[in-house]
Write an enzyme that holds these catalytic residues in place. Structure first.
Site, short mmCIF file in Angstrom:
data_model
loop_
_atom_site.label_atom_id
_atom_site.label_comp_id
_atom_site.label_asym_id
_atom_site.label_seq_id
_atom_site.Cartn_x
_atom_site.Cartn_y
_atom_site.Cartn_z
N GLU A 33 0.84 -1.19 0.00
CA GLU A 33 0.00 0.00 0.00
C GLU A 33 0.88 1.24 0.00
O GLU A 33 1.79 1.37 0.82
CB GLU A 33 -0.90 0.05 1.25
N CYS A 34 0.61 2.17 -0.89
CA CYS A 34 1.26 3.47 -0.95
C CYS A 34 2.79 3.30 -0.91
O CYS A 34 3.39 2.88 -1.89
CB CYS A 34 0.75 4.37 0.17
N GLY A 35 3.45 3.59 0.21
CA GLY A 35 4.89 3.42 0.28
C GLY A 35 5.33 2.00 -0.02
O GLY A 35 6.36 1.78 -0.66
#
Length: 438
Positions: A328-330
């Site tokens: 997720e994201c990073g």
């Protein structure tokens, strides 16, 4: 179930985090077993809550969570506590447009659902009696939301307090504190908000100082006496979404901290085992895990170390040969081909997905997201709806030839098209998952 109250404000930047953390620290210092919650999608504030209370904090979100999940989380957050303090997001009534069965995500909806009274933090800088007009508007805006008291912030003198506070008390609403202007109590910030609790130097001393500051200027006992039992039901014990596997390896260090506690705890209650590992320490995922989760965080601040973590890279690539790896994201950025840091240096990442990202070319993307899975996988069957949000400054330079993970829409129903990527057992996106949707 613990009694609860909500610390809210007319707008962001008014001082509600200062009041919340100071109140939590002051109550704990007095021997009160106090718990905390955060309204809306936020990873950073709950970590400070936990540091101040010694108990995990939880997010409550009327847009992303169904009523049973919301009520269950609120009930469990107060188990074993004498008092539960919920910190609001933005302004008390701020949220998104209501579409379909979801709520707006406003803190006012939590106040209405639980019946918890609101302690309203009002920035009195630049006004005196006019603060009463603002408070009167907030007190009368919704019949099912009760303003139990007010704390004035940025007060310049005793006369200032008397003028603003007296006008508010004439409304029948008690003023329970008046905080002088004091830049010394501020916490350090960075691009996504406060510097994380685990990275804040001298955090215990800072929280103790906040506790003393609030205790000196707020009637803590009267604030605690405002709290009431929730009028909501006990809710459900079901997890926000089923576990990714039976034994889940979760990346956890300064670069990977944005994992919602309610998700991990829900997986544990469902019988899953959570095993953590540190990419920054060049640790590979545990070999006996049957799923890997790379949550969001700040990989852009540690890109060089992550690029040099050869054991981590090799372990992640090996895991993806036989088990799901979800980012997720990073975490999604680290699963990609490259990550460009703020100085423009390009670092090689794991290469499980084709995405290339840049923090040098900043672009803020922020808001709720409703996503629909395009294929069967560890997050659910094709067509499963996921509720979450997006909050990052990184931009996407290239997506590669990965298949899209989901189609997504914004909170107002705007079509965002294909989102994220999947390749074999690897899948990820900039989407932060909160719960499964209806």
């Amino acid at each position: 179930m613990a009694k609860g109250l909500i610390v809210a404000a007319p707008a962001s930047g008014t001082g509600k985090t200062t009041v919340t953390l100071g109140l939590l620290a002051a109550l704990r210092e007095r021997g009160v077993c106090v718990g905390a919650a955060k309204s809306g999608p936020d990873y950073i504030d709950p970590a400070f809550h936990q540091a101040a209370t010694g108990r995990p904090s939880v997010n409550l979100d009327t847009w992303a969570m169904g009523p049973d999940l919301l009520d269950g989380l609120a009930a469990r957050a107060g188990l074993g506590a004498d008092l539960l303090v919920c910190e609001a997001l933005m302004g008390l009534f701020d949220g998104v447009a209501k579409i379909g069965a979801t709520g707006t995500g406003s803190t006012a909806e939590i106040a209405a659902r639980t019946g918890w009274p609101v302690l309203l933090v009002v920035n009195a800088k630049g006004q005196s009696q006019s603060a009463a007009a603002l408070v009167k508007g907030f007190a009368g805006y919704r019949d099912d939301v009760r303003i139990g008291g007010v704390v004035l912030n940025n007060v310049g003198s005793p006369r200032h307090t008397a003028l603003a506070g007296g006008a508010i008390e004439d409304l029948g609403i008690p003023v329970l504190g008046s905080l002088p202007r004091s830049p010394d109590v501020a916490l350090p910030e960075r691009h996504l908000g406060l510097v994380q609790a685990g990275e804040t130097d001298g955090l215990a001393e800072r929280l103790a100082a906040l506790g003393r500051f609030v205790a000196a200027h707020v009637d803590v006992d009267r604030v605690a006496a405002l709290a009431t039992e929730s009028t909501a039901g006990p809710g459900s014990d079901a997890p926000a979404m089923p576990p990714l596997g039976q034994r889940i390896a979760v990346a956890r260090d300064a670069a990977f901290t944005f994992a919602y506690p309610h998700l991990l705890e829900g997986w544990r209650r469902a019988g899953a085992e959570i095993r953590t590992f540190s990419p920054l320490a060049d640790e590979p995922p545990p070999a006996d895990a049957d799923a890997v989760y790379l949550p969001g965080g700040y990989p852009e601040l540690h890109a060089g170390r992550i690029a040099a973590a050869t054991r981590f890279h090799a372990g992640l690539i090996a895991a993806a040969e036989s088990k799901p790896v979800y980012g997720e994201c990073g975490g999604y950025m680290v699963m990609g081909e490259t990550l460009e840091d703020a100085e423009g240096t390009i670092h090689a990442m794991a290469g499980l997905l084709g995405v290339r990202t840049s923090f040098a070319k900043r672009r803020l993307l922020l808001g709720y997201r409703r996503a629909t899975l395009l294929a069967d996988g560890p997050l659910g069957m094709a067509g499963t709806v996921l509720m979450g949000h997006e909050f990052h400054y990184a931009s996407t330079l290239a997506r590669g030839d990965d298949a899209a993970l989901v189609t997504a829409s914004s909170a107002d129903g705007g079509d965002l098209g294909a989102f994220g990527g999947r390749r074999g057992n690897a899948l990820g996106s900039f989407f932060h998952l909160i719960a499964r949707g209806a």
